[in-house]
Structures are given as C-alpha cells and as structure tokens.
Enzyme design. Sequence first.
Site, short mmCIF file in Angstrom:
data_model
loop_
_atom_site.label_atom_id
_atom_site.label_comp_id
_atom_site.label_asym_id
_atom_site.label_seq_id
_atom_site.Cartn_x
_atom_site.Cartn_y
_atom_site.Cartn_z
N CYS A 171 1.56 3.73 -3.06
CA CYS A 171 0.59 4.71 -3.55
C CYS A 171 0.19 5.70 -2.47
CB CYS A 171 -0.67 4.01 -4.05
SG CYS A 171 -0.41 3.17 -5.60
N HIS A 172 0.01 5.20 -1.24
CA HIS A 172 -0.58 6.06 -0.20
C HIS A 172 0.46 6.74 0.69
CE1 HIS A 172 -4.62 4.64 -1.20
NE2 HIS A 172 -4.10 3.42 -1.30
N HIS A 196 5.59 11.69 -10.83
CA HIS A 196 5.71 10.23 -10.83
C HIS A 196 6.75 9.79 -11.86
CE1 HIS A 196 4.34 6.35 -9.47
NE2 HIS A 196 4.19 5.95 -10.72
N HIS A 251 0.08 8.40 -16.62
CA HIS A 251 1.05 7.38 -16.18
C HIS A 251 1.80 6.89 -17.41
CE1 HIS A 251 2.71 3.75 -14.36
NE2 HIS A 251 2.42 4.27 -13.18
N CYS A 280 0.80 -1.23 0.00
CA CYS A 280 0.00 0.00 0.00
C CYS A 280 0.83 1.29 0.00
CB CYS A 280 -0.94 0.03 1.21
SG CYS A 280 -1.70 -1.55 1.61
N MET A 330 -7.32 1.82 -7.76
CA MET A 330 -7.15 1.07 -6.50
C MET A 330 -7.35 -0.42 -6.82
SD MET A 330 -6.97 0.92 -3.08
CE MET A 330 -7.45 -0.27 -1.84
FE1 DHE Z 1 5.91 1.40 -10.70
C1 DHE Z 1 8.22 2.75 -12.88
C2 DHE Z 1 6.44 3.94 -8.56
C3 DHE Z 1 3.30 0.28 -8.80
C4 DHE Z 1 5.76 -1.46 -12.54
N1 DHE Z 1 7.09 3.05 -10.73
C5 DHE Z 1 7.97 3.44 -11.73
C6 DHE Z 1 8.60 4.67 -11.34
C7 DHE Z 1 8.10 5.00 -10.11
C8 DHE Z 1 7.15 3.97 -9.73
C9 DHE Z 1 8.48 6.19 -9.28
C10 DHE Z 1 9.63 5.45 -12.17
C11 DHE Z 1 11.01 4.97 -11.90
C12 DHE Z 1 12.05 5.66 -12.76
O1 DHE Z 1 11.83 5.81 -13.97
O2 DHE Z 1 13.10 6.05 -12.23
N2 DHE Z 1 4.97 2.02 -9.02
C13 DHE Z 1 5.37 3.09 -8.29
C14 DHE Z 1 4.49 3.26 -7.16
O3 DHE Z 1 4.63 4.09 -6.23
C15 DHE Z 1 3.37 2.33 -7.33
C16 DHE Z 1 2.17 3.13 -7.82
C17 DHE Z 1 2.91 1.59 -6.09
C18 DHE Z 1 3.95 0.73 -5.40
O4 DHE Z 1 3.66 0.24 -4.32
O5 DHE Z 1 5.05 0.56 -5.89
C19 DHE Z 1 3.90 1.44 -8.45
N3 DHE Z 1 4.72 -0.31 -10.68
C20 DHE Z 1 3.73 -0.56 -9.81
C21 DHE Z 1 3.15 -1.86 -10.03
O6 DHE Z 1 2.24 -2.42 -9.35
C22 DHE Z 1 3.79 -2.42 -11.26
C23 DHE Z 1 2.74 -2.44 -12.37
C24 DHE Z 1 4.30 -3.85 -11.12
C25 DHE Z 1 5.51 -4.02 -10.28
O7 DHE Z 1 6.46 -4.62 -10.76
O8 DHE Z 1 5.52 -3.53 -9.15
C26 DHE Z 1 4.85 -1.36 -11.53
N4 DHE Z 1 6.81 0.77 -12.39
C27 DHE Z 1 6.63 -0.46 -12.97
C28 DHE Z 1 7.48 -0.55 -14.15
C29 DHE Z 1 8.17 0.66 -14.26
C30 DHE Z 1 7.75 1.46 -13.13
C31 DHE Z 1 7.52 -1.76 -15.08
C32 DHE Z 1 9.17 1.07 -15.32
C33 DHE Z 1 8.52 1.40 -16.60
C34 DHE Z 1 9.50 1.77 -17.67
O9 DHE Z 1 9.24 1.40 -18.83
O10 DHE Z 1 10.50 2.44 -17.38
#
Ligand code: DHE
Length: 524
Positions: A31-32, A307, A349, A28, A69
């Site tokens: 996001c929160h 983000h 996003h 959680c 959510m």
């Molecule tokens: Fe991500 C990128 C944060 C949930 C898969 N994610 C990012 C980045 C951030 C971020 C800050 C950019 C990083 C960078 O470029 O330096 N993500 C978050 C969260 O805070 C969030 C919403 C909730 C959490 O608890 O983490 C979150 N993210 C997810 C997922 O649930 C995903 C779908 C599956 C997973 O693996 O956790 C997910 N996030 C990704 C991916 C990227 C990403 C695959 C990179 C994308 C790219 O092409 O560069």
Amino acid sequence: MHATSNPKAPPMTEEEFARARQIYFERCAGCHGVLRKGATGKPLTPDITVEKGTEYLKVFIGYGSPAGMPNWLTSGEFDEKTVDLMARYIQQDPPTPPEFSLEDMEKSRKEYVPVAERVKKKMNNYNIENIFSVTLRDAGEVALIDGDTKQIINIVKTGYAVHISRMGAKGRYLYVIGRDARLNLIDLWMEKPDNVAEIKVGLEARSVETSKFKGWEDKVAVAGTYWPPQFVLMDGDTLKPRKIVSTRGMTVDNEYHPEPRVAAIVSSHEKPEFLVNAKETGKIWMVDYTDLTNLKAKQLDAAKFLHDGGFDSTRRYFLTAANSSNKVAVVDTKEDKMAALIDVGKIPHPGRGANFKDPKYGPVWATSGLGDESIAVIGTDPKKHKDNAWKVVRSLKGQGGGSLFIKTHPKSSNLWVDTALNPDAKVSQSVAVFDIKDLSKPPQVIDIAACAGLKDDGAKRVVQPEYNKAGDEVWFSVWSAKDKESAIVVVDDKTRTCKATIKDAKLITPTGKFNVFNTQHDVY
Ligand code: DHE
C-alpha cells in the site's frame, strides 16, 4: 546501530532494522510503496513520519483506520513489540532495493517439466472449467479445489503470499504470481495438476496475464512488478523472459516518479495487446506484443493511482480504479483511447468489478470502495444507452467502507458486496447482497462467518465472492490469521443460503479464489 540521515529518528539496531525491513516488505510495501511514497496508503517518508512521532504512529499501526489501514495489533497479527518496531522503522530512510535484470530472471527460471515432456492431452477426469485456484496467502501455496465435488485436488507450492491466479486463454495453464514476484505455471492437464515452470520476475509483484487475442492465445505472458517498477514479457509456455519495459517516467501531472508500480494487467480481446496499469504515473500502457524486438506501446493518461479493474460485458471497454483520485478510468480497447474518467465514491476498489443489466439503465458495471459505503453503478453501453454511458447511473448503499470486492454472474440476479476491511467485526464477517431486479430495495446482510462455524476466535474476514462456472454458487473465503482456522463457504445463489463449507488444516489463510472458466473468459 543503524545509521539514518535524520538525527531525530528514533534509534534502531541493525538487527531490528533488518527484521522491520522484512515485515515492511511483507505487510506494508503493497500500500505504501517500497520507497514509501504512498499510493493506496499514505506516504511514509521520514519528513512526515518523524514529525508524527513514535507514539502517534503506534496508534495508527495498532488500531488501523476506517479508510482501510489494517488494525495490526487488535487483529492479532502484530504484538506490541512489533508495532513499536514498525513505528520506529518508518522514521528511518527507506532503503532502495536492487534492480532485477533479464539475466537475473533467466537464472531463476526452472522448467520442471519441459514442453516436449508435458502430457499431450488431458490426463485427469476433473471438470477443469470448474476448478477454483484458491490463494493460501500466508502459506505460499494455492489450493486447487474441484468446484463440483468441493474436494482439494492439490496444494501447489508457489511464491509468498500469492496475489492472483490468471487462467490461460486455452484453458490449460494457470499462472500464479506471489508478492515475492515468483511466477508459477501450473498445468491443469496433468493427472494431478502441478507446477511445470517457474520464474522470479523481480522482488515484489501483484499481476500476471497471458495473450488472449485470436491467433495469439497464450503465446506471450506478462508479469508486472511493484519492484523494480517494470513489466516483463515472456514465452507463455516456458516463462522464458524476452523483454523488460520500465514504467519509470512522468506522471499525468508531468512530474518524474521513480517507482510507478505495475498494478492490474488485462489482455485485450480486440487487438494483440496488453493493458498495463502504471499506478503512480496514472498512465495505462497499451502494449502490442506481436513484435518484441520492435516493441510498440502507447501510454494513455488516466489518473492517479491506478489499481485494479476489469472489462465491461462486451469486453471492449476496460474500467479501472484510480483510487487516490476517486475515479474510474475507461479505456476503449478497440480505438486504443480513453473513453471517460468518472467520479465515484472514496477509494474505488472493484477487483474486476461486476457486470449486469440494470432494469432501468441497461448494461452497467459496478464498483464498491474502501473509503465509504457507496457502490457506483456505471452505464457501459454507448450504442443503445448513450445518455447513461460512462455516468454513475445509481449509487447503492452497502454496509460501510472497507469493501474490497463485488461480484455477480450473467446467470444471476444477485450482486454480492464484501466489506472485508471494515473495522467492525460484524460488518467484516458478513456480506451485503442486492437484488438486481429491484435495486431500490436495501440489501440483505448475510453472516457468512457464522455459516463457517469456526471453532476459534480468528478475524474471520469474509472476502472476495467468486462464482462457479454455472453461476449458481458463490464462494467466499472466511479469512483468519495463519495460526487460526479459516474456511471457504459456498452459498447457493438462488436461495442465498449456505450450501457447503470447505475446511481443511491445509486451507491456511484463504483469500482470492479464481474459477477457471470465469477467469479464462473474463466473466464477472
Ligand atoms: Fe490485492 C487484485 C494489489 C492487498 C487480494 N491486488 C489486486 C491487483 C492489484 C493488487 C494490483 C490487480 C491484479 C490484476 O488484476 O492484474 N492488493 C494489492 C496491493 O497493493 C494491496 C493493497 C496491498 C499489498 O500489500 O498487497 C493488496 N489484496 C490485498 C489483500 O490484503 C488481499 C485482500 C488478500 C491477499 O490475498 O493478499 C488481496 N487482490 C486480492 C485479490 C485480487 C487482488 C483476491 C484479485 C481479485 C479478482 O477478482 O481479480
């Protein structure tokens, strides 16, 4: 029993509190927020949650919302008891985790293979530039997959729920960061690529990058943490921590924020600088890494809450989502200043976004979003297409809200858009593909999960398109819970047909995929 300041909060035992605290951290907090002040997700401080009450909160946690959510109960990730536990937990005071110093980091650091003992040249026959680093989210591992043969090269132990992999500028080292802030350095030159160094940079993290400016390639690495709210600059080859910078401070609205988490970081191609998004303050830091003793950093006022994002095709402009403001911020990395703040659809996003040449409007960058079906196509060429620059020149209509990632490739005329978090299974298991040559046509919808032919009834969310180096294949993760089968589906970009499925008992919860060449050169 656990003591809390609000007498109206439902009771919890210390044991329940400890379990819920761990689940909150894992599922959680991203996001929160650790302090529950909200960002991508709503604020969940007791003044709000106690008013709502346990029953209301249980419905939200269990069934999710169309705005992103997750449906923790119906997706099978939580049982009824866990939903009840979490609904009670978020009505208690949020515990404040400890700080994390340079000394704490250094104590955690391991050099499995010291620099002097590392191989001096590439010791394997892999086509390194077409390797994919695949996040195995719930396994605490990445799979290195040979993009040519589709064979798994190695499964490398990393932090918990790895977030991203970023490739060093020289094409040798891969930097992998876990949500638990464990950063791993993988050497792709080894006979069997594996970890050579590791460090823990905090308690929660999402981002890592290395220096890409000419003459500085991979000299400095940077990792940003969600907790503590700070970023750390390290030596690129040993991960030795050198300097911590706190992001705590004033927001763009001039209010103090105790937890400005570090979101996306990119490495400038114009100057020896990192661009660091401080989520809650809405400020983009431009950090000069040439002198860590006399560190120079400039903060640009963008918008809340920053983000993810990526460069335009020239790599001069950084376009990044300010998702609670429904805006895309544009930074000119040559002039070190804001170029624009653009209104887009609900909760943009982009991942790193998608660059292509619009037949009518010239070079553009596009983002989809979590909050609605719109895909904003933004002009990025202030020289030759001045009238279109930093404007939404078109808004495409995708399959619905819950889109996480969008992707194309300079050699492709397809624009792929996932909808992984859409509550409708049919939508979350398929992708929309637009024809860049004629964007007036509605997109084709392809049922990627069906291509995977998985034997059980997992969530099968189709997430994050990623191209191979040649730009003729696009890879998708078909993501189910950790006790269900998942897969990677490879689609032939030209024919838009499924070409291969990669399945293996070790491919547990695959999500992000990072092609070495495309990540190294910011091709997207
Ligand atoms: Fe991500 C990128 C944060 C949930 C898969 N994610 C990012 C980045 C951030 C971020 C800050 C950019 C990083 C960078 O470029 O330096 N993500 C978050 C969260 O805070 C969030 C919403 C909730 C959490 O608890 O983490 C979150 N993210 C997810 C997922 O649930 C995903 C779908 C599956 C997973 O693996 O956790 C997910 N996030 C990704 C991916 C990227 C990403 C695959 C990179 C994308 C790219 O092409 O560069």
